[in-house]
Motif scaffolding. Sequence first.
Motif, short mmCIF file in Angstrom:
data_model
loop_
_atom_site.label_atom_id
_atom_site.label_comp_id
_atom_site.label_asym_id
_atom_site.label_seq_id
_atom_site.Cartn_x
_atom_site.Cartn_y
_atom_site.Cartn_z
N PHE A 1 0.76 -1.09 0.04
CA PHE A 1 0.11 -0.08 -0.08
C PHE A 1 0.79 1.12 -0.05
N LEU A 2 0.66 2.14 -0.84
CA LEU A 2 1.31 3.54 -1.03
C LEU A 2 0.60 4.60 -0.47
N GLY A 3 -0.73 4.53 -0.88
CA GLY A 3 -1.43 5.79 -0.23
C GLY A 3 -2.87 5.87 -0.97
N GLU B 1 13.70 9.62 -14.40
CA GLU B 1 15.11 9.81 -15.01
C GLU B 1 15.13 11.27 -15.07
N PHE B 2 16.42 12.15 -14.73
CA PHE B 2 16.45 13.63 -14.66
C PHE B 2 16.92 13.92 -16.05
N TYR B 3 16.36 14.82 -16.78
CA TYR B 3 16.89 15.41 -18.04
C TYR B 3 16.96 16.84 -17.91
N GLY B 4 18.09 17.39 -18.37
CA GLY B 4 18.34 18.78 -18.59
C GLY B 4 19.24 19.12 -17.29
N HIS B 5 19.31 20.51 -17.17
CA HIS B 5 20.49 20.85 -16.08
C HIS B 5 19.43 21.59 -14.85
N ALA B 6 19.96 21.48 -13.80
CA ALA B 6 19.44 22.07 -12.42
C ALA B 6 19.49 23.46 -12.64
N LEU C 1 -4.13 13.95 -6.49
CA LEU C 1 -3.09 13.52 -5.35
C LEU C 1 -2.65 11.88 -5.31
N LEU C 2 -3.36 11.23 -5.97
CA LEU C 2 -2.97 9.69 -5.77
C LEU C 2 -1.70 9.45 -6.49
N THR C 3 -1.27 10.23 -7.59
CA THR C 3 0.08 10.14 -8.34
C THR C 3 1.21 10.36 -7.30
N GLY C 4 0.86 11.25 -6.33
CA GLY C 4 2.11 11.76 -5.39
C GLY C 4 2.55 10.68 -4.41
N PHE C 5 1.64 9.39 -4.20
CA PHE C 5 2.04 8.58 -3.44
C PHE C 5 2.80 7.43 -4.03
N ALA C 6 3.46 7.68 -5.28
CA ALA C 6 4.43 6.83 -5.84
C ALA C 6 5.63 6.84 -5.21
N GLN C 7 6.50 5.77 -5.06
CA GLN C 7 7.84 6.02 -4.61
C GLN C 7 8.57 6.89 -5.11
N PRO C 8 9.42 7.50 -4.40
CA PRO C 8 10.32 8.41 -5.01
C PRO C 8 11.23 7.90 -6.23
N ARG C 9 11.28 8.78 -7.19
CA ARG C 9 11.95 8.38 -8.43
C ARG C 9 11.24 7.23 -9.25
N THR C 10 9.87 7.16 -9.13
CA THR C 10 9.08 6.45 -9.84
C THR C 10 7.78 6.97 -10.37
#
Length: 123
Positions: free
Chosen positions: A19-21, A115-120, A59-68
């Motif tokens: 369960f994530l949320g 995945e991170f794309y671009g520059h901070a 709001l449900l999408t915000g419960f995905a584990q970090p970086r997923t």
Amino acid sequence: MTQTHAHRWTGGSKVKLHFLGSGGSNTNGCPSLYETDQGTFLVQGWTTDTADTVEIPHLLTGFAQPRTYLGATLTDTGRGTFTVTGRPITETDTLAQIDLAADETAIEVPLRKREFYGHAATQ
């Protein structure tokens, strides 16, 4: 639109849900998001006119584990929800692990790694 899923399970008690949320209704805290031990998400949402599509609150999408993230197209309804399409869950042992309200169903969607794309940005 047909979704291709990299992972499929065959149902049964071997499928484990984490369960994530949940949130978005006053019924059992639903809809809900689960991660499976098969490398996918189980998305519990409101039924639509299409068996493989559910409606979920933003709001449900915000419960995905970090970086997923949910590896499926989310279509904004314009009323604070998305529709999302995946493989309908029909396996009774899997459905027995969740608490579906009368107006809900569940689908499987791919779990994708962010995945991170671009520059901070610099200050």
